[in-house]
Design an enzyme around this catalytic site. Structure first.
Site, PDB file in Angstrom:
ATOM      1  N   HIS A 187      -7.306  -1.425  -4.607  1.00  0.00           N
ATOM      2  CA  HIS A 187      -5.961  -1.264  -5.163  1.00  0.00           C
ATOM      3  C   HIS A 187      -5.562  -2.476  -5.999  1.00  0.00           C
ATOM      4  O   HIS A 187      -5.021  -2.325  -7.094  1.00  0.00           O
ATOM      5  CB  HIS A 187      -4.939  -1.040  -4.044  1.00  0.00           C
ATOM      6  CG  HIS A 187      -5.064   0.305  -3.394  1.00  0.00           C
ATOM      7  ND1 HIS A 187      -5.063   1.472  -4.107  1.00  0.00           N
ATOM      8  CD2 HIS A 187      -5.200   0.662  -2.094  1.00  0.00           C
ATOM      9  CE1 HIS A 187      -5.188   2.494  -3.273  1.00  0.00           C
ATOM     10  NE2 HIS A 187      -5.282   2.034  -2.046  1.00  0.00           N
ATOM     11  N   HIS A 189       0.830  -1.202   0.000  1.00  0.00           N
ATOM     12  CA  HIS A 189       0.000   0.000   0.000  1.00  0.00           C
ATOM     13  C   HIS A 189       0.864   1.251   0.000  1.00  0.00           C
ATOM     14  O   HIS A 189       0.738   2.115  -0.854  1.00  0.00           O
ATOM     15  CB  HIS A 189      -0.956   0.013   1.191  1.00  0.00           C
ATOM     16  CG  HIS A 189      -1.963   1.104   1.080  1.00  0.00           C
ATOM     17  ND1 HIS A 189      -1.713   2.402   1.481  1.00  0.00           N
ATOM     18  CD2 HIS A 189      -3.202   1.115   0.521  1.00  0.00           C
ATOM     19  CE1 HIS A 189      -2.775   3.155   1.194  1.00  0.00           C
ATOM     20  NE2 HIS A 189      -3.681   2.406   0.621  1.00  0.00           N
ATOM     21  N   GLU A 234       0.938   4.079  -2.776  1.00  0.00           N
ATOM     22  CA  GLU A 234       0.838   5.428  -2.205  1.00  0.00           C
ATOM     23  C   GLU A 234       2.104   5.872  -1.498  1.00  0.00           C
ATOM     24  O   GLU A 234       2.127   6.925  -0.873  1.00  0.00           O
ATOM     25  CB  GLU A 234      -0.362   5.491  -1.250  1.00  0.00           C
ATOM     26  CG  GLU A 234      -1.687   5.308  -1.984  1.00  0.00           C
ATOM     27  CD  GLU A 234      -2.915   5.386  -1.082  1.00  0.00           C
ATOM     28  OE1 GLU A 234      -2.803   5.904   0.048  1.00  0.00           O
ATOM     29  OE2 GLU A 234      -3.978   4.916  -1.510  1.00  0.00           O
TER      30      GLU A 234
HETATM   31 CO    CO Z   1      -5.247   3.339  -0.395  1.00  0.00          CO
END
Ligand code: CO
Length: 267
Positions: free
Chosen positions: A212, A150, A180
């Site tokens: 995602h 992530h 991210e």
């Molecule tokens: Co996210």
């Protein structure tokens, strides 16, 4: 009567959450079921840290609480001993802001209250993560693997680099990038090209395969990782499977809860 016998005990399993029913049933529920079967004398409860997901599920008539609300409910029900075990991977914003900070104020409501560490903290955790990843790689004939973490703007983002360094020692053609945080896909692409990789398997390095994994990793949109890699001449095969499916990950959660139990009931 010993204190242990009088105790009314509960384990609260906390994840970010998902609004994909299939991801919930394959990656969150099995972890909870496993915990319930190993710790038979504890109630097992669930909380999500994502307000957006909680509201979305609320619209579908499903009630899931934030950690603070779940612990208040647990206090109201007269539980004496509480283990809060996150399924988060690191001590980032979610862990600090949705678990540690709000719950610390409530800990005096209980005879015993312990918050377990996220799943990529100790040396043992990293070893276990490597094993989980090795199983996934073996499942695709040991071809190269790109993991989608992530990522975060919190300093805990360094866990990805730490894991990458460990994986590189084993020389396994396993690469980590994040959606991210850093490294991003752009940082890893030059390495893949330099290594002459023509075909790679994509897996989420996340508990669940949610938005995602489905869109940013495996999607048809032109900026998905799959599309970006294909344009560069790298055949990319996405596997939309969260890590919560892994029996080894479930085992790691059990180990963390055992550590918490040792703190709740020393000796
Ligand atoms: Co996210």
């Amino acid at each position: 009567m010993t204190e242990r016998k009088k105790a009314k005990k509960v384990i609260l399993i906390v994840s970010f959450g998902t609004s994909y029913r299939e991801a919930e049933e394959s990656c969150i529920t099995p972890v909870e079921n496993r915990v319930a079967s190993v710790f038979g004398d504890y109630d097992v409860r669930r909380a999500f840290t994502s307000g957006i997901i909680i509201r979305k599920l609320g619209g579908e008539g499903r009630v899931i609480q934030m950690p603070i609300d779940a612990v208040r409910t647990i206090a109201d029900e007269g539980f004496t001993h509480v283990i809060v075990q996150p399924l988060l991977f690191m001590k980032g914003h979610e862990f600090n802001n949705k678990i540690v900070n709000p719950l610390t104020a409530l800990q005096n409501s209980f005879a015993g209250f312990v918050i377990g560490d996220p799943l990529m903290c100790s040396r043992d955790d990293f070893q276990q993560m490597e094993d989980i990843i090795a199983v996934r790689k073996a499942s695709v004939g040991n071809e190269p693997v790109l993991l989608m973490g992530h990522g975060t703007d919190h300093p805990s983002n360094r866990v990805y680099q730490k894991l990458q360094i460990r994986l590189d020692k084993e020389n396994r053609d396993i690469f980590i990038a994040t959606v991210e945080g850093s490294p991003g896909l752009d940082d890893v692409v030059p390495i893949l090209l330099k290594r002459g990789i023509k075909r790679i398997h994509l897996f989420p390095l996340m508990l669940v395969a949610g938005d995602h994994a489905r869109n940013d990793m495996a999607g048809d949109n032109e900026d998905s990782w799959r599309s970006v890699l294909e344009r560069l001449g790298i055949e990319a095969i996405p596997h939309v499977r969260g890590m919560g499916e892994s029996v080894l990950l479930q085992k790691l959660v059990i180990q963390h809860i055992r550590t918490c139990q040792g703190m709740l009931f020393p000796g």
